[in-house]
Design a protein around this motif. Structure first.
Motif, PDB file in Angstrom:
ATOM      1  N   VAL A 203       6.710   1.384  -6.394  1.00 15.37           N
ATOM      2  CA  VAL A 203       6.090   0.146  -7.113  1.00 15.37           C
ATOM      3  C   VAL A 203       6.448  -0.978  -6.761  1.00 15.37           C
ATOM      4  CG1 VAL A 203       5.524  -1.073  -9.252  1.00 15.37           C
ATOM      5  CG2 VAL A 203       6.125   1.470  -9.443  1.00 15.37           C
ATOM      6  N   TYR A 204       5.498  -1.921  -6.094  1.00 19.96           N
ATOM      7  CA  TYR A 204       5.846  -3.178  -5.469  1.00 19.96           C
ATOM      8  C   TYR A 204       5.441  -4.306  -6.180  1.00 19.96           C
ATOM      9  CZ  TYR A 204       6.066   0.195  -1.403  1.00 19.96           C
ATOM     10  OH  TYR A 204       6.458   1.333  -0.665  1.00 19.96           O
ATOM     11  N   VAL A 205       6.249  -5.347  -6.154  1.00 19.03           N
ATOM     12  CA  VAL A 205       5.754  -6.673  -6.619  1.00 19.03           C
ATOM     13  C   VAL A 205       5.789  -7.798  -5.200  1.00 19.03           C
ATOM     14  CG1 VAL A 205       6.248  -8.524  -8.507  1.00 19.03           C
ATOM     15  CG2 VAL A 205       6.933  -6.069  -8.659  1.00 19.03           C
ATOM     16  N   VAL A 206       4.637  -7.980  -4.868  1.00 19.87           N
ATOM     17  CA  VAL A 206       4.604  -8.758  -3.520  1.00 19.87           C
ATOM     18  C   VAL A 206       4.512 -10.353  -4.050  1.00 19.87           C
ATOM     19  CG1 VAL A 206       3.224  -8.773  -1.738  1.00 19.87           C
ATOM     20  CG2 VAL A 206       3.421  -6.733  -3.189  1.00 19.87           C
ATOM     21  N   GLY A 207       5.458 -11.049  -3.797  1.00 22.58           N
ATOM     22  CA  GLY A 207       5.568 -12.447  -4.149  1.00 22.58           C
ATOM     23  C   GLY A 207       4.688 -13.199  -3.596  1.00 22.58           C
ATOM     24  N   GLY A 208       4.174 -12.924  -2.251  1.00 22.12           N
ATOM     25  CA  GLY A 208       3.443 -13.733  -1.424  1.00 22.12           C
ATOM     26  C   GLY A 208       1.857 -13.652  -2.032  1.00 22.12           C
ATOM     27  N   THR A 209       1.412 -12.758  -2.914  1.00 24.00           N
ATOM     28  CA  THR A 209       0.024 -12.638  -3.484  1.00 24.00           C
ATOM     29  C   THR A 209      -0.064 -13.787  -4.580  1.00 24.00           C
ATOM     30  OG1 THR A 209       0.626 -11.129  -5.092  1.00 24.00           O
ATOM     31  CG2 THR A 209       0.122 -10.535  -2.893  1.00 24.00           C
ATOM     32  N   ARG A 210       1.154 -14.489  -5.081  1.00 19.35           N
ATOM     33  CA  ARG A 210       0.916 -15.502  -6.085  1.00 19.35           C
ATOM     34  C   ARG A 210      -0.033 -16.542  -5.806  1.00 19.35           C
ATOM     35  NH1 ARG A 210       7.193 -16.890  -6.844  1.00 19.35           N
ATOM     36  NH2 ARG A 210       7.588 -18.278  -4.772  1.00 19.35           N
ATOM     37  N   THR A 211      -0.669 -17.256  -6.455  1.00 22.18           N
ATOM     38  CA  THR A 211      -1.375 -18.449  -5.854  1.00 22.18           C
ATOM     39  C   THR A 211      -0.670 -19.772  -6.411  1.00 22.18           C
ATOM     40  OG1 THR A 211      -2.758 -18.157  -7.933  1.00 22.18           O
ATOM     41  CG2 THR A 211      -3.688 -16.955  -6.155  1.00 22.18           C
ATOM     42  N   SER A 212       0.283 -19.862  -6.870  1.00 18.97           N
ATOM     43  CA  SER A 212       0.712 -21.193  -7.257  1.00 18.97           C
ATOM     44  C   SER A 212       2.280 -20.872  -6.978  1.00 18.97           C
ATOM     45  CB  SER A 212       0.622 -21.523  -8.812  1.00 18.97           C
ATOM     46  OG  SER A 212       1.092 -20.697  -9.719  1.00 18.97           O
ATOM     47  N   GLY A 213       2.883 -22.367  -6.624  1.00 22.01           N
ATOM     48  CA  GLY A 213       4.383 -22.026  -6.410  1.00 22.01           C
ATOM     49  C   GLY A 213       4.496 -22.303  -5.044  1.00 22.01           C
TER      50      GLY A 213
END
Length: 424
Positions: A203-213
């Motif tokens: 399972v991955y959480v890909v930080g670069g996909t967030r749209t703010s910050g």
């Protein structure tokens, strides 16, 4: 549903075993108010699919249950949600919740969890919809942390926000804070998309996909096969890195390739891949893709290509629908890219689901700044018609249901489901 044209004339009940082998166990002519499933081995477990066929033997109605043991439903009523194919339909008994930008996840391969988000609902509160009873639970829990990202393994979620991470077991109502391994902080991936590798159980959480910050290169990997660290009950945690920080990228896992990440940078390669055993990404020779809020999906029978759809350009326009060749060696902006047309109006916050047959996809997203929700069926013809939902949604999110349909929820007190004809 059964009276709309084309009308289903025949109803079939089909049992699917754990290997998806299909056996027709009942057939009836419509109209009818009952159907006999015959004698079945009470120890057997199967998914019961219901299909309605029109006069030309086309599947126009479809629905499926969760896996059930025949003995457990002897003398009982098993609800199965059946809907028109190629359309949205409203699930029965939806929760009384119209939150915006909701966090959606499936727990225990049975329950839809609705949490976080904004609007009238307390972001710590949840709503839980049971796909066995097709109804919401009476007393859903409140979470100890408002998650910006929420990977789930079984019934245990890791709630991640800008300040840390908390494990929460929905089956027990218990949990506690945790600290990440050295390298990055949970805040570096908070708000990132959760990607599930169903082949190797990562399972991955890909930080670069967030749209703010801030743009980030951080990727959190959960190895569900590694229980060696008791601090991490869903599996050992590891940090991976993209080739460059991204913001508003898209990500998907492609079996045989790895984690594919596209877009979200004006300077980095348009596509990169983190292989199954890699700790950093490898750039592919695609030109930079600065679009934000696109989504990417692999194909069921083609590990060489991905479909990227939705997404907004820096000026707020449509980024286009494109099929990308992951084996492209050079000049990939031209030679490795096949245009599937555009979307109007343009959408961000999108989700893409390649449909059975690998020749079309359902794309769902929202207009700029969490606006109206739109859905499209796209293919290489580039016509890309919009598919109307039953009610108006805004700032909605989409995901796969436990029964394999595409769910849509947000900005309205309805959960909608979409399915295409299934080849059983």
């Amino acid at each position: 549903m059964f009276s709309a044209s084309p009308q289903p004339k025949t109803l079939k009940v089909i049992a699917l075993d754990s290997n998806n082998n299909a056996t027709t166990i009942a057939t009836a002519s419509l109209p009818t108010d009952s159907i006999d499933l015959g004698q079945q081995d009470e120890d057997n477990v199967a998914t019961l699919a219901v299909e309605g066929l029109d006069a030309n033997n086309n599947q126009v109605v479809f629905g499926a249950s969760l896996p059930v043991q025949y003995g457990a439903i002897a003398g009982a009523t098993l609800p199965v949600f059946v809907q028109r194919t190629n359309e949205f339909a409203r699930l029965p008994s939806p929760p009384n919740d119209a939150r915006l930008n909701p966090m959606l996840a499936v727990i225990g391969e049975r329950f839809l969890v609705i949490g976080a988000g904004g609007g009238p609902s307390d972001p710590l509160s949840t709503q839980i919809y049971d796909f066995a009873s097709l109804s919401p639970l009476d007393s859903p829990p409140s979470l100890p942390r408002v998650p910006l990202s929420m990977p789930v393994v079984g019934t245990v979620a890791l709630l991640i926000d800008g300040g840390g991470g908390t494990y929460y077991d929905f089956s027990q109502g218990t949990g506690g804070d945790t600290t990440p391994p050295t390298g990055y902080a949970f805040g570096d991936v908070a708000g990132g998309q959760v990607v599930y590798d169903t082949t190797d159980a990562y399972v991955y959480v890909v930080g670069g996909t967030r749209t703010s910050g801030a743009p980030t290169a951080a990727v959190l990997q959960i190895d569900t096969n590694d229980s060696s660290n008791t601090n991490y009950p869903t599996g050992n945690l590891h940090w991976l890195s993209l080739t460059a920080p991204r913001l508003g990228a898209s990500a998907a896992y492609v079996s045989g390739r790895g984690l594919v990440v596209t877009g979200g940078s004006t300077t980095a390669a348009g596509v990169e891949i983190i292989g199954k055993t890699d700790t950093t990404g490898s750039a592919l020779p695609f030109p930079p893709d600065p679009s934000v809020g696109a989504s990417v999906s692999g194909f069921a029978n083609d590990a060489s290509h991905v479909l990227v759809a939705g997404g907004l350009t820096p000026t707020g326009g449509d980024a286009g629908v494109r099929k990308l060749d992951l084996g492209c060696g050079s000049n990939c902006g031209t030679m490795g890219t096949e245009s599937w047309g555009s979307l109007s109006p343009a959408i961000g916050d999108s989700s893409t689901f390649v449909l059975p047959g690998d020749t079309s996809a359902l794309v769902i997203g929202n207009e700029l700044h969490g606006g109206a929700t739109h859905a499209y069926v796209v293919d290489s013809s580039q016509k890309n018609p919009e598919v109307k939902t039953k009610v108006a949604h805004s700032a909605a999110r989409a995901m796969l249901s436990p029964t394999g349909t595409v769910l849509l929820f947000g900005g309205a007190t309805e959960i909608e489901s979409f399915t295409t004809p299934q080849n059983l």
